[in-house]
Design a protein around this motif. Structure first.
Motif, PDB file in Angstrom:
ATOM      1  N   TYR A 546     -20.653  48.774  20.493  1.00 40.81           N
ATOM      2  CA  TYR A 546     -20.327  47.449  19.947  1.00 40.81           C
ATOM      3  C   TYR A 546     -19.208  46.775  20.748  1.00 40.81           C
ATOM      4  CZ  TYR A 546     -19.381  43.628  16.786  1.00 40.81           C
ATOM      5  OH  TYR A 546     -19.215  42.359  16.270  1.00 40.81           O
ATOM      6  N   ASP A 547     -17.966  47.232  20.579  1.00 43.17           N
ATOM      7  CA  ASP A 547     -16.820  46.579  21.243  1.00 43.17           C
ATOM      8  C   ASP A 547     -16.894  46.755  22.752  1.00 43.17           C
ATOM      9  OD1 ASP A 547     -14.819  45.689  19.013  1.00 43.17           O
ATOM     10  OD2 ASP A 547     -15.519  47.672  18.405  1.00 43.17           O
ATOM     11  N   GLY A 548     -16.837  45.635  23.465  1.00 41.97           N
ATOM     12  CA  GLY A 548     -16.906  45.663  24.914  1.00 41.97           C
ATOM     13  C   GLY A 548     -18.319  45.677  25.453  1.00 41.97           C
ATOM     14  N   THR A 549     -19.299  45.807  24.560  1.00 47.45           N
ATOM     15  CA  THR A 549     -20.706  45.832  24.984  1.00 47.45           C
ATOM     16  C   THR A 549     -21.482  44.663  24.394  1.00 47.45           C
ATOM     17  OG1 THR A 549     -20.641  48.249  25.163  1.00 47.45           O
ATOM     18  CG2 THR A 549     -22.815  47.211  25.030  1.00 47.45           C
ATOM     19  N   LEU A 550     -21.442  44.555  23.081  1.00 51.40           N
ATOM     20  CA  LEU A 550     -22.092  43.415  22.426  1.00 51.40           C
ATOM     21  C   LEU A 550     -21.114  42.272  22.182  1.00 51.40           C
ATOM     22  CD1 LEU A 550     -24.397  45.233  19.837  1.00 51.40           C
ATOM     23  CD2 LEU A 550     -24.963  44.402  22.120  1.00 51.40           C
ATOM     24  N   THR A 551     -19.820  42.571  22.202  1.00 53.13           N
ATOM     25  CA  THR A 551     -18.783  41.538  22.097  1.00 53.13           C
ATOM     26  C   THR A 551     -17.674  41.870  23.093  1.00 53.13           C
ATOM     27  OG1 THR A 551     -17.557  42.739  20.383  1.00 53.13           O
ATOM     28  CG2 THR A 551     -19.231  41.165  19.635  1.00 53.13           C
ATOM     29  N   PRO A 552     -16.966  40.874  23.605  1.00 55.07           N
ATOM     30  CA  PRO A 552     -15.852  41.149  24.521  1.00 55.07           C
ATOM     31  C   PRO A 552     -14.708  41.860  23.795  1.00 55.07           C
ATOM     32  CG  PRO A 552     -16.553  38.840  24.637  1.00 55.07           C
ATOM     33  CD  PRO A 552     -17.211  39.434  23.429  1.00 55.07           C
ATOM     34  N   ILE A 553     -13.905  42.591  24.567  1.00 53.42           N
ATOM     35  CA  ILE A 553     -12.694  43.210  24.020  1.00 53.42           C
ATOM     36  C   ILE A 553     -11.695  42.110  23.677  1.00 53.42           C
ATOM     37  CG2 ILE A 553     -10.730  44.686  24.542  1.00 53.42           C
ATOM     38  CD1 ILE A 553     -13.230  46.268  24.145  1.00 53.42           C
ATOM     39  N   VAL A 554     -11.111  42.189  22.466  1.00 54.32           N
ATOM     40  CA  VAL A 554     -10.128  41.204  22.023  1.00 54.32           C
ATOM     41  C   VAL A 554      -8.843  41.926  21.645  1.00 54.32           C
ATOM     42  CG1 VAL A 554     -11.821  39.505  21.257  1.00 54.32           C
ATOM     43  CG2 VAL A 554     -11.079  41.271  19.683  1.00 54.32           C
ATOM     44  N   LYS A 555      -7.744  41.164  21.625  1.00 57.12           N
ATOM     45  CA  LYS A 555      -6.455  41.780  21.316  1.00 57.12           C
ATOM     46  C   LYS A 555      -6.394  42.293  19.889  1.00 57.12           C
ATOM     47  CE  LYS A 555      -2.986  40.112  24.538  1.00 57.12           C
ATOM     48  NZ  LYS A 555      -1.630  39.550  24.664  1.00 57.12           N
ATOM     49  N   THR A 556      -6.950  41.508  18.966  1.00 55.26           N
ATOM     50  CA  THR A 556      -6.969  41.903  17.555  1.00 55.26           C
ATOM     51  C   THR A 556      -8.375  42.371  17.206  1.00 55.26           C
ATOM     52  OG1 THR A 556      -5.315  40.200  17.099  1.00 55.26           O
ATOM     53  CG2 THR A 556      -6.476  41.155  15.207  1.00 55.26           C
ATOM     54  N   PRO A 557      -8.584  43.678  16.919  1.00 53.55           N
ATOM     55  CA  PRO A 557      -9.934  44.210  16.697  1.00 53.55           C
ATOM     56  C   PRO A 557     -10.716  43.486  15.611  1.00 53.55           C
ATOM     57  CG  PRO A 557      -8.353  46.001  16.959  1.00 53.55           C
ATOM     58  CD  PRO A 557      -7.553  44.730  16.895  1.00 53.55           C
ATOM     59  N   SER A 558     -10.030  42.951  14.607  1.00 48.56           N
ATOM     60  CA  SER A 558     -10.731  42.280  13.504  1.00 48.56           C
ATOM     61  C   SER A 558     -11.366  40.960  13.936  1.00 48.56           C
ATOM     62  CB  SER A 558      -9.758  42.026  12.346  1.00 48.56           C
ATOM     63  OG  SER A 558      -8.695  41.195  12.773  1.00 48.56           O
ATOM     64  N   GLN A 559     -11.016  40.485  15.133  1.00 50.67           N
ATOM     65  CA  GLN A 559     -11.555  39.212  15.609  1.00 50.67           C
ATOM     66  C   GLN A 559     -12.820  39.368  16.461  1.00 50.67           C
ATOM     67  OE1 GLN A 559      -8.305  37.330  17.664  1.00 50.67           O
ATOM     68  NE2 GLN A 559      -7.220  36.784  15.769  1.00 50.67           N
ATOM     69  N   ALA A 560     -13.295  40.618  16.613  1.00 50.79           N
ATOM     70  CA  ALA A 560     -14.492  40.861  17.426  1.00 50.79           C
ATOM     71  C   ALA A 560     -15.754  40.598  16.618  1.00 50.79           C
ATOM     72  CB  ALA A 560     -14.467  42.284  17.962  1.00 50.79           C
ATOM     73  N   ILE A 561     -15.865  39.396  16.078  1.00 47.79           N
ATOM     74  CA  ILE A 561     -16.987  39.028  15.203  1.00 47.79           C
ATOM     75  C   ILE A 561     -18.233  38.820  16.048  1.00 47.79           C
ATOM     76  CG2 ILE A 561     -17.796  37.298  13.549  1.00 47.79           C
ATOM     77  CD1 ILE A 561     -14.824  36.749  12.918  1.00 47.79           C
ATOM     78  N   PRO A 562     -19.396  39.315  15.613  1.00 39.69           N
ATOM     79  CA  PRO A 562     -20.620  39.185  16.426  1.00 39.69           C
ATOM     80  C   PRO A 562     -21.059  37.741  16.583  1.00 39.69           C
ATOM     81  CG  PRO A 562     -21.132  40.028  14.233  1.00 39.69           C
ATOM     82  CD  PRO A 562     -19.643  40.046  14.359  1.00 39.69           C
ATOM     83  N   PRO A 563     -21.400  37.326  17.796  1.00 47.68           N
ATOM     84  CA  PRO A 563     -21.887  35.954  18.006  1.00 47.68           C
ATOM     85  C   PRO A 563     -23.302  35.803  17.468  1.00 47.68           C
ATOM     86  CG  PRO A 563     -21.915  37.187  20.060  1.00 47.68           C
ATOM     87  CD  PRO A 563     -21.245  38.067  19.052  1.00 47.68           C
ATOM     88  N   PRO A 564     -23.664  34.599  17.022  1.00 47.09           N
ATOM     89  CA  PRO A 564     -24.991  34.370  16.430  1.00 47.09           C
ATOM     90  C   PRO A 564     -26.148  34.748  17.357  1.00 47.09           C
ATOM     91  CG  PRO A 564     -23.543  32.497  16.015  1.00 47.09           C
ATOM     92  CD  PRO A 564     -22.821  33.400  16.957  1.00 47.09           C
ATOM     93  N   GLU A 565     -26.011  34.453  18.651  1.00 47.38           N
ATOM     94  CA  GLU A 565     -27.088  34.755  19.585  1.00 47.38           C
ATOM     95  C   GLU A 565     -27.353  36.253  19.656  1.00 47.38           C
ATOM     96  OE1 GLU A 565     -28.383  33.822  24.236  1.00 47.38           O
ATOM     97  OE2 GLU A 565     -26.303  33.546  23.582  1.00 47.38           O
ATOM     98  N   MET A 566     -26.277  37.044  19.619  1.00 53.42           N
ATOM     99  CA  MET A 566     -26.439  38.499  19.656  1.00 53.42           C
ATOM    100  C   MET A 566     -27.149  38.988  18.416  1.00 53.42           C
ATOM    101  SD  MET A 566     -25.092  41.575  18.407  1.00 53.42           S
ATOM    102  CE  MET A 566     -23.356  41.429  18.024  1.00 53.42           C
ATOM    103  N   LEU A 567     -26.777  38.469  17.230  1.00 55.86           N
ATOM    104  CA  LEU A 567     -27.424  38.871  15.978  1.00 55.86           C
ATOM    105  C   LEU A 567     -28.907  38.516  15.992  1.00 55.86           C
ATOM    106  CD1 LEU A 567     -24.676  37.738  13.422  1.00 55.86           C
ATOM    107  CD2 LEU A 567     -25.179  40.070  14.170  1.00 55.86           C
ATOM    108  N   GLU A 568     -29.216  37.359  16.517  1.00 57.76           N
ATOM    109  CA  GLU A 568     -30.613  36.918  16.574  1.00 57.76           C
ATOM    110  C   GLU A 568     -31.447  37.831  17.464  1.00 57.76           C
ATOM    111  OE1 GLU A 568     -33.174  33.048  18.184  1.00 57.76           O
ATOM    112  OE2 GLU A 568     -30.998  32.890  17.869  1.00 57.76           O
ATOM    113  N   ASN A 569     -30.915  38.163  18.642  1.00 58.27           N
ATOM    114  CA  ASN A 569     -31.653  39.026  19.570  1.00 58.27           C
ATOM    115  C   ASN A 569     -31.775  40.450  19.037  1.00 58.27           C
ATOM    116  OD1 ASN A 569     -31.944  36.954  21.458  1.00 58.27           O
ATOM    117  ND2 ASN A 569     -29.979  37.412  22.419  1.00 58.27           N
TER     118      ASN A 569
END
Length: 790
Positions: A546-569
């Protein structure tokens, strides 16, 4: 201009201790500077021909300034096929009047380009508005002050500021486009100074295998100053497109590395930066002067005549010489205050010492500074002067070369009090001119040359009494002491020349490249092959971190919310009856349920394999039920100790593991504390408990030894005997456990397996393929989903 028009030459051996092997495959250096080293003018008016074409007769004259830079580049000509690539600058007609760039026709440009090519220069043509916004707008009003520790104190027009930034990018893109036109695989590209900081990344994106060096001739500020730049991340990322970045001093190199660590969050060492897996070499390469040329110039008959005139004019006086641009950072004000302090505290030197100060006009005029200098000089001369004695002689203009070398030759002291300086050629030229007089050099500790000229008398220009004492001490040095200091300075100046600097930089660039080439690179994901094998397969297993693969690494882990395009695919892939899709993550069950629980037919592995939930099941399986977890209390105690002592760190407590995060801590201190914490865990916890320490991205995680992502992959493969296709994507060390298992699957000889890591090709990994970013993984998911429907 097509590259075929360039003439090849062989690579020879570089002298002065900077040897480059002649078997190097790189035979040409493209030196990218803001301006080519020539001014171009017409030797006679254009001549129209009967067929309607126009004949232009061009001539060149050397551009003033940057003599050390151009001397260094010219020295590459004997060993390399070396070219200048730069802005053509102002072009003059036969009457020496500037020609407006708006009147440049294509025929005009082509003629000029062909002429310059014969002189090994490749011109970049810019519109006047482009050049003004880039140079006067962004370079001189934003970057130059910032690099010299001057923060902007005036209210600016935000729209104009943004326009200048866009023009800066546009000009950098124009330079990049020119390199793309002429680039060959045997080229080395050497980019110079802060005018072109975006070019390395632009060029890297366009030519991934290009060999790129970058040298910054100006100072480079600490992170406390540089972070004030609104475009700080873009500029740093632009620079990190290079293979090697050089600075005038070690402190400037250290500041750059610190900026990359603190602003971009990259890992680093004292000699480089890990920019998402690409190691960029960083180091000091002190520049010098063309010592042989200065030696010839200072011995000319014209210089000797000027020397006699100066000696006669100041007979019986000791001469202190200063030559600076009239910029705030050159310390002219500080020099005058210090000289006044000297006359006040050491009155015995009154009427015996004169200061000859030459100030050339700055690129940006400063009437206020000129006025302050004039007032200070008038005050000193009025206080300590007389009809027979003028303490300060000031000349505010460019002086001829003969006068300049004569002045340096007759001086008893060279006084340089810059408050911030990249390289100061005056100090080096002064040393060359003092071979008979042995006059000592007083040098500000804030100049770029301070680290190289150890035999100079170092001063803090803000300490007027200290500078005054240094002047007195220099005047009282014995002949033997003066000679010893001079010989040390002379040895440095004549060895570390501009030629030595250029050849050493290229040598190190080639060496760093050959070292990096010793490691294998991971090929970019073969999309066509992937899609072909995917469509042919009947039973597929798709595994995603998930982290760093489907979403970019962020400073605050709780902000790594999945983007809509990823959920759709992801949903499309899960809906395919041939697919079994799993998220194999270090996240806990609650987060995975909250963010991805809405996708039907999706399997989950949480906390690096400690918990499983099969597709279309509501039950989580705890794989740690039979494992003793009492160790968590001991680890929690150690993590709490370091959290209390590391501002910005935190503890993440999961059911089967515990993680200490330091992403928001000071990068250097956080990394130091992480090492201390790791050492403590290895000595106090590992020897007696069945756990392992996992070094993640800005975190330390302790988990049971028998549970990892690789064990989950084994379990899934065992339960899917008919699987014939696996796609596995991940980005960090925990995902290497999956790649390792999939690389060792002797029971699945017919398995088509695509293990893919996110990062650069040079990244050390067990994966067979790579992509550059999570966005590319999402696009890959989309292509897989769409291919099944076609």
């Amino acid at each position: 201009m097509p590259s075929s028009q360039f003439i090849k030459s062989s690579v020879a051996t570089i002298s002065n201790g900077a040897d480059i092997s002649t078997d190097s495959k790189y035979t040409r250096v493209l030196n990218m500077t803001h301006l080519i080293p020539y001014e171009v003018y017409m030797s006679e008016p254009p001549k129209p021909a009967e067929d309607g074409t126009i004949t232009y007769n061009w001539a060149l004259r050397h551009r003033r300034g940057h003599s050390a830079l151009y001397a260094g580049i010219r020295s590459l000509d004997n060993e390399w096929d070396s070219y200048y690539v730069g802005f053509v600058g102002q072009v003059f007609d036969a009457e020496d009047k500037p020609i407006e760039s708006s009147s440049f026709t294509e025929e005009f440009k082509k003629s000029l380009e062909c002429f310059l090519l014969k002189n090994k220069a490749v011109p970049v043509f810019l519109e006047d508005e482009q050049h003004h916004g880039h140079y006067e707008g962004f370079c001189k009003t934003v970057l130059w002050p910032l690099f010299h520790y001057i923060l902007w104190d005036t209210v600016t027009d935000g729209r104009q500021e943004n326009q200048n930034w866009q023009l800066y990018r546009a000009v950098n893109q124009a330079f990049t486009d020119k390199i793309k036109e002429i680039y060959r695989p045997d080229d080395l590209v050497w980019i110079h100074d802060y005018h072109l900081l975006m070019v390395p990344r632009m060029l890297r994106d366009a030519l991934p295998d290009a060999v790129i060096g970058l040298f910054i001739h100006a100072p480079f500020p600490s992170s406390e100053i540089f972070r004030c730049l609104p475009q700080r991340k873009e500029v740093l990322d632009g620079m990190l497109g290079a293979n090697q970045i050089g600075f005038q001093t070690y402190s400037y190199a250290r500041h750059f590395i610190s900026n990359c660590t603190r602003i971009l969050g990259y890992e680093s060492t004292p000699s480089g930066v890990d920019a998402k897996g690409s190691i960029v070499s960083v180091g000091p390469f002190p520049i010098g002067i063309d010592a042989e040329k200065v030696e010839v110039q200072r011995k000319s008959p014209e210089v000797a005549k000027k020397m006699e005139s100066l000696k006669e004019m100041h007979a019986g006086k000791r001469i202190i010489v200063g030559r600076d641009k009239l910029d705030l950072v050159k310390g002219v004000i500080q020099k005058l205050h210090a000289f006044e302090k000297f006359l006040s505290e050491y009155p015995e030197w009154q009427n015996k010492v004169v200061l000859i100060q030459v100030t050339s006009p700055a690129l940006t005029e400063s009437p206020k500074l000129e006025r302050r200098v004039a007032e200070l000089i008038a005050h000193i001369n009025g206080t300590y002067g007389s009809l027979e004695y003028t303490p300060v002689h000031h000349l505010h203009s460019q002086i001829e070369q003969d006068e300049y070398f004569a002045l340096l030759s007759v001086a008893d002291i060279g006084l340089i009090t810059s408050v911030r300086d990249g390289m100061n050629t005056t100090s080096l030229e002064y040393v060359m001119c003092q071979q008979e007089n042995y006059g000592p050099l007083i040098l500000s500790e804030f100049t770029g040359m301070a680290g190289s000229l150890g035999a100079a008398i170092m001063v803090n220009p803000w300490d007027y009494s200290g500078v005054a004492k240094a002047i007195n001490d220099a005047l009282n040095l014995s002949c033997e002491e003066r000679q010893n200091k001079h010989m040390q300075l002379y040895r440095h100046v004549t060895v570390h020349t501009a030629q030595y600097w250029a050849k050493t930089f290229i040598k190190e660039l080639v060496i760093s490249l050959s070292n990096s080439n010793q490691t294998t690179t991971t090929p970019y994901l073969d999309m066509q092959n992937l899609l072909t094998k995917y469509k042919k397969s009947k039973n597929r297993l798709l595994l995603f971190d998930y982290d760093g693969t489907l979403t970019p690494i962020v400073k605050t882990p709780s902000q790594a919310i999945p983007p809509p395009e990823m959920l759709e695919n992801l949903q499309k892939l899960a809906d395919d009856l041939k697919n079994t899709v799993w998220i194999v993550s270090g996240r806990d069950q609650d987060i995975l349920e909250e963010w991805l629980g809405g996708i039907k037919k999706l399997g989950f592995s949480a906390e690096h394999g400690c918990f499983l939930k099969y597709p279309e099941s509501d039950k989580w399986i705890n794989l740690t039920e039979d494992i003793d977890m009492s160790w968590k209390n001991d680890v929690d105690e150690i993590f709490t100790y370091f959290t209390e002592r590391t501002q910005g760190s935190s503890i993440e407590r999961k059911r089967s593991s515990i993680t200490w995060h330091y992403r928001q801590a000071d990068p250097e201190y956080g990394a130091f504390q992480a090492k201390e914490c790791q050492n403590h865990l290895e000595s106090a916890i590992l020897p007696k408990l069945p756990v392992e320490i996992l070094l993640g991205k800005k975190n330390l995680e302790v988990r049971p030894t028998l549970i990892n992502k690789g064990e989950i992959v084994k379990r899934l493969l065992t339960g899917m005997q008919d699987v014939d296709f696996v796609f596995c994507a991940g980005d960090d060390r925990t995902d290497e456990d999956m790649f390792r298992v999939l690389k060792r699957t002797p029971d699945f000889n017919d398995l088509e397996c695509f293990t893919t890591t996110i990062g650069p090709p040079a990244k050390k990994t067990l994966a067979s393929w790579h992509v550059s970013s999570p966005e590319e993984i999402i696009q890959t998911m989309k292509k897989l989903a769409d291919s099944a429907q076609s």
